[in-house]
Design an enzyme around this catalytic site. Sequence first.
Site, PDB file in Angstrom:
ATOM      1  N   LYS A 196      -8.699   3.606   5.202  1.00 61.53           N
ATOM      2  CA  LYS A 196      -7.256   3.665   5.403  1.00 61.53           C
ATOM      3  C   LYS A 196      -6.884   5.141   5.436  1.00 61.53           C
ATOM      4  O   LYS A 196      -7.040   5.847   4.439  1.00 61.53           O
ATOM      5  CB  LYS A 196      -6.508   2.949   4.278  1.00 61.53           C
ATOM      6  CG  LYS A 196      -4.992   3.005   4.467  1.00 61.53           C
ATOM      7  CD  LYS A 196      -4.238   2.548   3.233  1.00 61.53           C
ATOM      8  CE  LYS A 196      -2.759   2.866   3.407  1.00 61.53           C
ATOM      9  NZ  LYS A 196      -1.997   2.648   2.166  1.00 61.53           N
TER      10      LYS A 196
ATOM     11  N   GLY B 250       6.200   2.985  -2.459  1.00 64.76           N
ATOM     12  CA  GLY B 250       6.697   2.779  -3.806  1.00 64.76           C
ATOM     13  C   GLY B 250       8.201   2.611  -3.927  1.00 64.76           C
ATOM     14  O   GLY B 250       8.714   2.458  -5.030  1.00 64.76           O
TER      15      GLY B 250
ATOM     16  N   ALA C 295       3.458  -0.386   2.855  1.00 66.11           N
ATOM     17  CA  ALA C 295       4.323   0.455   2.015  1.00 66.11           C
ATOM     18  C   ALA C 295       5.789   0.025   2.064  1.00 66.11           C
ATOM     19  O   ALA C 295       6.303  -0.373   3.098  1.00 66.11           O
ATOM     20  CB  ALA C 295       4.226   1.935   2.385  1.00 66.11           C
ATOM     21  N   GLY C 296       6.415   0.122   0.890  1.00 68.59           N
ATOM     22  CA  GLY C 296       7.854  -0.060   0.777  1.00 68.59           C
ATOM     23  C   GLY C 296       8.319  -1.465   0.465  1.00 68.59           C
ATOM     24  O   GLY C 296       9.516  -1.681   0.244  1.00 68.59           O
TER      25      GLY C 296
ATOM     26  N   ASN D  85       1.313  -2.596  -3.139  1.00 71.81           N
ATOM     27  CA  ASN D  85       0.706  -2.182  -4.398  1.00 71.81           C
ATOM     28  C   ASN D  85       1.741  -2.181  -5.522  1.00 71.81           C
ATOM     29  O   ASN D  85       1.693  -2.993  -6.448  1.00 71.81           O
ATOM     30  CB  ASN D  85       0.063  -0.808  -4.240  1.00 71.81           C
ATOM     31  CG  ASN D  85      -0.761  -0.366  -5.439  1.00 71.81           C
ATOM     32  OD1 ASN D  85      -1.527   0.571  -5.372  1.00 71.81           O
ATOM     33  ND2 ASN D  85      -0.638  -1.028  -6.585  1.00 71.81           N
ATOM     34  N   THR D  86       2.707  -1.258  -5.452  1.00 67.38           N
ATOM     35  CA  THR D  86       3.621  -1.030  -6.565  1.00 67.38           C
ATOM     36  C   THR D  86       4.404  -2.279  -6.949  1.00 67.38           C
ATOM     37  O   THR D  86       4.628  -2.534  -8.137  1.00 67.38           O
ATOM     38  CB  THR D  86       4.595   0.111  -6.222  1.00 67.38           C
ATOM     39  OG1 THR D  86       3.846   1.239  -5.780  1.00 67.38           O
ATOM     40  CG2 THR D  86       5.416   0.511  -7.433  1.00 67.38           C
TER      41      THR D  86
END
Length: 267
Positions: free
Chosen positions: A106, A167, A194-195, A216-217
């Site tokens: 990635k 995040g 992301a986001g 992830n977050t």
Amino acid sequence: MTMTRPPGEAPLRLYDQTFASRLLLGTARYPSPAVLAAAVSAARAGIVTVSLRREQASLRSGQAFFELLRGLNVKLLPNTADCHSVKEAVTTAHMARELFQTNWIKLEVIGNAETLQPDIFGLVEAARILCADGFAVFPYMTEDLVLAERLLAVGCKVLMPWGAPIGSGRGLNNSYGLRTLRAWFPDVPLIVDAGLGLPSHAAAAMELGYDACLLNTAVARAGDPAKMATAFAAAIAAGRLAYEARPMEPRDFAEPSTPQTGKAKLA
């Protein structure tokens, strides 16, 4: 780990491999290895990402962490997180290939330290170098059509546009741009990366026709990561099935669902 998918949902194919799950999960920021393992299991994820630089810098027991990842029975996708130049990203990718014995990477080349927005010029150059060196590159990018064309031209076969800054949990900041990207490249695997902060954000991405979501977050920082991972997995499966069902088009006016024929007439 046994991977299953809801009836009717087609498998996800990325480069030369096929996966039952359309949820890719990051491995950073979890409170403990046990919580991470529980979240990956609950998500039924087939692919997890790992930052070589972050883990080496933050964990004294780095080798134990890598062994934990191998024990999860999932495909590892190393990334070049926190790399701010082409040289950093390319060097990190080569280190990851040697350590994890995979040519998957990635690719992140960060251009702005506050927003973590990609450096699109450096990203294309790093992708060109790595594709030429035999890597299967997954580029973290903005939802830009010209950038997408450049990345495909240098050899990328998967694109990973952001939904919002990493995040942030803001969801899909530019649905129009993501929809346009999907329409422009109908045969290219597209993964929102992301986001995403809520399962509904992931469902919305899948309803646009995206092939998968990477997050992830939103899971790692939830009060119950395993439960949140389960919720995201269900939302992604539902969104994909909705897309495959060909949803109705929105209308400006109401359309009655009750037939008008046979309606009683009042005197």
